[in-house]
Design an enzyme around this catalytic site. Sequence first.
Site, PDB file in Angstrom:
ATOM      1  N   HIS A  72       0.806  -1.273  -0.073  1.00 24.32           N
ATOM      2  CA  HIS A  72      -0.065   0.031  -0.016  1.00 24.32           C
ATOM      3  C   HIS A  72       0.854   1.283  -0.165  1.00 24.32           C
ATOM      4  O   HIS A  72       1.991   1.406   0.893  1.00 24.32           O
ATOM      5  CB  HIS A  72      -0.863   0.020   1.067  1.00 24.32           C
ATOM      6  CG  HIS A  72      -1.966  -0.878   1.041  1.00 24.32           C
ATOM      7  ND1 HIS A  72      -3.336  -0.700   1.657  1.00 24.32           N
ATOM      8  CD2 HIS A  72      -2.345  -2.111   0.440  1.00 24.32           C
ATOM      9  CE1 HIS A  72      -4.295  -1.655   1.554  1.00 24.32           C
ATOM     10  NE2 HIS A  72      -3.431  -2.419   0.364  1.00 24.32           N
ATOM     11  N   TYR A 200      -9.200   5.758   7.041  1.00 25.87           N
ATOM     12  CA  TYR A 200      -9.429   5.954   8.336  1.00 25.87           C
ATOM     13  C   TYR A 200     -10.474   7.045   8.601  1.00 25.87           C
ATOM     14  O   TYR A 200     -10.284   8.297   7.759  1.00 25.87           O
ATOM     15  CB  TYR A 200      -8.140   6.570   9.249  1.00 25.87           C
ATOM     16  CG  TYR A 200      -7.089   5.542   9.360  1.00 25.87           C
ATOM     17  CD1 TYR A 200      -6.893   4.731  10.586  1.00 25.87           C
ATOM     18  CD2 TYR A 200      -6.168   5.020   8.529  1.00 25.87           C
ATOM     19  CE1 TYR A 200      -5.963   3.636  10.762  1.00 25.87           C
ATOM     20  CE2 TYR A 200      -5.161   3.963   8.571  1.00 25.87           C
ATOM     21  CZ  TYR A 200      -5.294   3.282   9.902  1.00 25.87           C
ATOM     22  OH  TYR A 200      -4.268   2.457  10.186  1.00 25.87           O
ATOM     23  N   PRO A 292      -4.860   0.672  18.662  1.00 30.92           N
ATOM     24  CA  PRO A 292      -4.588  -0.015  17.580  1.00 30.92           C
ATOM     25  C   PRO A 292      -4.446   1.161  16.142  1.00 30.92           C
ATOM     26  O   PRO A 292      -3.892   0.732  15.171  1.00 30.92           O
ATOM     27  CB  PRO A 292      -5.629  -0.902  17.117  1.00 30.92           C
ATOM     28  CG  PRO A 292      -6.827  -0.311  18.162  1.00 30.92           C
ATOM     29  CD  PRO A 292      -6.030   0.250  19.215  1.00 30.92           C
ATOM     30  N   LYS A 296       0.499  -0.240  15.064  1.00 27.02           N
ATOM     31  CA  LYS A 296       2.090  -0.374  15.543  1.00 27.02           C
ATOM     32  C   LYS A 296       2.197  -1.302  16.423  1.00 27.02           C
ATOM     33  O   LYS A 296       3.340  -1.695  16.548  1.00 27.02           O
ATOM     34  CB  LYS A 296       2.334   1.103  16.101  1.00 27.02           C
ATOM     35  CG  LYS A 296       2.571   2.264  15.131  1.00 27.02           C
ATOM     36  CD  LYS A 296       3.669   2.181  14.549  1.00 27.02           C
ATOM     37  CE  LYS A 296       3.592   2.988  13.345  1.00 27.02           C
ATOM     38  NZ  LYS A 296       3.570   2.188  12.118  1.00 27.02           N
ATOM     39  N   TYR A 384       3.806   6.159  10.027  1.00 23.09           N
ATOM     40  CA  TYR A 384       2.940   5.269   9.724  1.00 23.09           C
ATOM     41  C   TYR A 384       3.846   4.088   9.140  1.00 23.09           C
ATOM     42  O   TYR A 384       3.899   2.958   9.320  1.00 23.09           O
ATOM     43  CB  TYR A 384       1.806   5.678   8.660  1.00 23.09           C
ATOM     44  CG  TYR A 384       0.960   4.784   8.548  1.00 23.09           C
ATOM     45  CD1 TYR A 384      -0.256   4.740   9.451  1.00 23.09           C
ATOM     46  CD2 TYR A 384       1.025   3.671   7.895  1.00 23.09           C
ATOM     47  CE1 TYR A 384      -1.363   3.862   9.312  1.00 23.09           C
ATOM     48  CE2 TYR A 384       0.007   2.673   7.538  1.00 23.09           C
ATOM     49  CZ  TYR A 384      -1.264   2.887   8.406  1.00 23.09           C
ATOM     50  OH  TYR A 384      -2.316   1.892   8.360  1.00 23.09           O
TER      51      TYR A 384
HETATM   52  P1  FAD Z   1       0.691 -11.968  21.593  1.00 24.91           P
HETATM   53  O1  FAD Z   1       0.329 -11.912  20.147  1.00 24.91           O
HETATM   54  O2  FAD Z   1      -0.315 -11.513  22.426  1.00 24.91           O
HETATM   55  O3  FAD Z   1       1.136 -13.421  21.878  1.00 24.91           O
HETATM   56  C1  FAD Z   1       1.738 -13.788  23.432  1.00 24.91           C
HETATM   57  C2  FAD Z   1       1.465 -15.239  23.246  1.00 24.91           C
HETATM   58  O4  FAD Z   1       1.873 -15.648  24.700  1.00 24.91           O
HETATM   59  C3  FAD Z   1      -0.015 -15.890  22.960  1.00 24.91           C
HETATM   60  O5  FAD Z   1       0.104 -16.804  21.948  1.00 24.91           O
HETATM   61  C4  FAD Z   1      -0.351 -16.065  24.465  1.00 24.91           C
HETATM   62  O6  FAD Z   1      -1.329 -17.173  24.220  1.00 24.91           O
HETATM   63  C5  FAD Z   1       0.906 -16.528  25.241  1.00 24.91           C
HETATM   64  N1  FAD Z   1       0.676 -16.261  26.537  1.00 24.91           N
HETATM   65  C6  FAD Z   1       0.404 -15.489  27.342  1.00 24.91           C
HETATM   66  N2  FAD Z   1       0.557 -15.725  28.703  1.00 24.91           N
HETATM   67  C7  FAD Z   1       1.213 -16.772  28.807  1.00 24.91           C
HETATM   68  C8  FAD Z   1       1.737 -17.768  29.567  1.00 24.91           C
HETATM   69  N3  FAD Z   1       1.651 -17.290  30.896  1.00 24.91           N
HETATM   70  N4  FAD Z   1       2.369 -18.766  29.305  1.00 24.91           N
HETATM   71  C9  FAD Z   1       2.560 -19.307  28.230  1.00 24.91           C
HETATM   72  N5  FAD Z   1       2.171 -18.361  27.226  1.00 24.91           N
HETATM   73  C10 FAD Z   1       1.433 -17.505  27.181  1.00 24.91           C
HETATM   74  N6  FAD Z   1      -0.566  -4.519  15.297  1.00 24.91           N
HETATM   75  C11 FAD Z   1       0.136  -4.247  14.203  1.00 24.91           C
HETATM   76  O7  FAD Z   1       1.130  -3.945  14.045  1.00 24.91           O
HETATM   77  N7  FAD Z   1      -0.692  -3.685  13.211  1.00 24.91           N
HETATM   78  C12 FAD Z   1      -2.180  -3.700  13.232  1.00 24.91           C
HETATM   79  O8  FAD Z   1      -2.789  -3.700  12.223  1.00 24.91           O
HETATM   80  C13 FAD Z   1      -2.660  -4.355  14.171  1.00 24.91           C
HETATM   81  N8  FAD Z   1      -3.987  -4.464  14.622  1.00 24.91           N
HETATM   82  C14 FAD Z   1      -4.538  -4.927  15.623  1.00 24.91           C
HETATM   83  C15 FAD Z   1      -6.027  -5.184  15.678  1.00 24.91           C
HETATM   84  C16 FAD Z   1      -6.521  -5.641  16.848  1.00 24.91           C
HETATM   85  C17 FAD Z   1      -8.030  -5.873  17.056  1.00 24.91           C
HETATM   86  C18 FAD Z   1      -5.605  -6.132  17.932  1.00 24.91           C
HETATM   87  C19 FAD Z   1      -6.383  -6.616  19.462  1.00 24.91           C
HETATM   88  C20 FAD Z   1      -4.451  -6.019  17.966  1.00 24.91           C
HETATM   89  C21 FAD Z   1      -3.784  -5.397  16.615  1.00 24.91           C
HETATM   90  N9  FAD Z   1      -2.193  -5.144  16.668  1.00 24.91           N
HETATM   91  C22 FAD Z   1      -1.951  -4.598  15.354  1.00 24.91           C
HETATM   92  C23 FAD Z   1      -1.530  -5.479  17.879  1.00 24.91           C
HETATM   93  C24 FAD Z   1      -0.914  -6.803  17.555  1.00 24.91           C
HETATM   94  O9  FAD Z   1      -1.813  -7.714  17.193  1.00 24.91           O
HETATM   95  C25 FAD Z   1      -0.172  -7.324  18.707  1.00 24.91           C
HETATM   96  O10 FAD Z   1       0.794  -6.074  18.983  1.00 24.91           O
HETATM   97  C26 FAD Z   1       0.949  -8.531  18.616  1.00 24.91           C
HETATM   98  O11 FAD Z   1      -0.063  -9.554  18.625  1.00 24.91           O
HETATM   99  C27 FAD Z   1       1.798  -8.687  19.814  1.00 24.91           C
HETATM  100  O12 FAD Z   1       2.672  -9.774  19.483  1.00 24.91           O
HETATM  101  P2  FAD Z   1       3.031 -10.706  20.730  1.00 24.91           P
HETATM  102  O13 FAD Z   1       3.840 -11.828  20.201  1.00 24.91           O
HETATM  103  O14 FAD Z   1       4.057  -9.695  21.634  1.00 24.91           O
HETATM  104  O15 FAD Z   1       2.077 -10.878  21.676  1.00 24.91           O
HETATM  105  C1  DHB Z   2      -5.949  -2.953  10.747  1.00 22.76           C
HETATM  106  C2  DHB Z   2      -5.741  -2.621  12.122  1.00 22.76           C
HETATM  107  C3  DHB Z   2      -5.331  -1.297  12.390  1.00 22.76           C
HETATM  108  O1  DHB Z   2      -5.195  -1.060  13.957  1.00 22.76           O
HETATM  109  C4  DHB Z   2      -4.948  -0.420  11.531  1.00 22.76           C
HETATM  110  O2  DHB Z   2      -4.268   0.750  12.018  1.00 22.76           O
HETATM  111  C5  DHB Z   2      -5.032  -0.805  10.203  1.00 22.76           C
HETATM  112  C6  DHB Z   2      -5.399  -1.846   9.788  1.00 22.76           C
HETATM  113  C7  DHB Z   2      -6.395  -4.205  10.316  1.00 22.76           C
HETATM  114  O3  DHB Z   2      -6.730  -5.052  11.244  1.00 22.76           O
HETATM  115  O4  DHB Z   2      -6.510  -4.493   9.127  1.00 22.76           O
END
Ligand code: FAD
Ligand code: DHB
Length: 389
Positions: A72, A200, A292, A296, A384
């Site tokens: 994009h 957005y 979100p 980031k 961004y």
């Molecule tokens: P997590 O994905 O939370 O993974 C942590 C893992 O640890 C999980 O699998 C969990 O089950 C496991 N765990 C937890 N506790 C324990 C324990 N005690 N023992 C063993 N395992 C455990 N980010 C972006 O960059 N771009 C986006 O567009 C974006 N959109 C989003 C939209 C939504 C709706 C949401 C909710 C989040 C979004 N994010 C986005 C954020 C992004 O999803 C998270 O920042 C990302 O998942 C972080 O990854 P992580 O591996 O650090 O943590």
């Molecule tokens: C999505 C999520 C976001 O937070 C964002 O800023 C852009 C896209 C997504 O889930 O597609």
Amino acid sequence: MRTQVCIIGGGPSGLLLSQLLHKRGIDSVILERQTRDYVLGRIRAGVLEQGLLRLMDEAGVGGRMRREGFEHAGTLIAYGEEMFRIDFVEHTGTPVMVYGQTEVTRDLYEAREAAGGIIEFEVEGVTIHDADRDAPYVTWRQGGAEKRIDCDFVAGCDGFHGVSRRSIPEDARREYEKVYPFGWLGILSETPPVNHELIYANSPRGFALCSMRNENLSRYYVQCSAHDKVENWSDDEFWAELKRRIPGHVAEGVVTGPSIEKSIAPLRSFVTEPMRWGRLFLCGDAAHIVPPTGAKGLNTAASDVHYLFSGLTQFYELNDAEGLDLYSERALARIWKAERFSWWFSQLMHRFEDQTEFDRKMQIAEMELLRSSEAAQKAMAENYVGLPY
Ligand code: FAD
Ligand code: DHB
């Protein structure tokens, strides 16, 4: 059992770190609380920065992403019936990639499995021991048995609700938090996206986002009350509300259909400092959360993985602990800038219940500045697409 790096959490941070370490001959074991299917069922991020793309390539898992992801070059910002575009490539020379976190995670799981990497699923009661000493170890329960692994380092990649951050004594950490008085209700639907780039939208009824995963998979969000429940929203109500929040000519083009996923995410800014305690290193959502808006979360998790991975390779390959010693400082320097951007973009795009008339005027002035100023657009685009690391 023994390993060099015990990784707690099999989300994107833990998997990416494990796969990168494997490529450099450093051994790790992942402990994941859920099942693989559960982790892959979570619909989350959709927008990836170049830094994460590079790390996926370095981990040897960038192939499908490069083939199936969508570049994009810009994004649209709507307010009321007005809409303007910010061109990332013009301002920074760099696009972003639309490729779902689910796919990133799937690619990483497949690579770890193909390489014979150990991932222990459905672990319970994970406890980190002696992280402030020379010989840390981790214990857990699995299928009724008590298990233990000895390691050189522990990587806390277990998300916001994990055990790693809480294993650092309270007097050794400081937490900074802002909770926003609303959430995002999101749906995934097997329909063509309304536009080829994200939109957005700030409307009098609140924020909306038109996003996607591919040509026939749309992702839409609307701002909702922090106390709202998914059950309160039928698909029809969701589509009607979305259409009220985006410019009329865009709303006309929305293709509706049944949702295949529907969830509410709270909005929070959160950082814990430092991100290291002895031989325990926090990575990704375990250490920080962004609202979100601006996508980031996963991308900041990736920059942490980069700093930790380079610290660990420096340690194992050069017998030099400098990168590990500087991990927290380096990661946090970038995190705080991503926190600022996500906070700023959230303030700009949402309606706040306690917004005064003055606050609203400030929001309009900020939006007008972004619409009309090259400098403001360049600053937005730089943030961004992701600050360099
Ligand atoms: P997590 O994905 O939370 O993974 C942590 C893992 O640890 C999980 O699998 C969990 O089950 C496991 N765990 C937890 N506790 C324990 C324990 N005690 N023992 C063993 N395992 C455990 N980010 C972006 O960059 N771009 C986006 O567009 C974006 N959109 C989003 C939209 C939504 C709706 C949401 C909710 C989040 C979004 N994010 C986005 C954020 C992004 O999803 C998270 O920042 C990302 O998942 C972080 O990854 P992580 O591996 O650090 O943590
Ligand atoms: C999505 C999520 C976001 O937070 C964002 O800023 C852009 C896209 C997504 O889930 O597609």
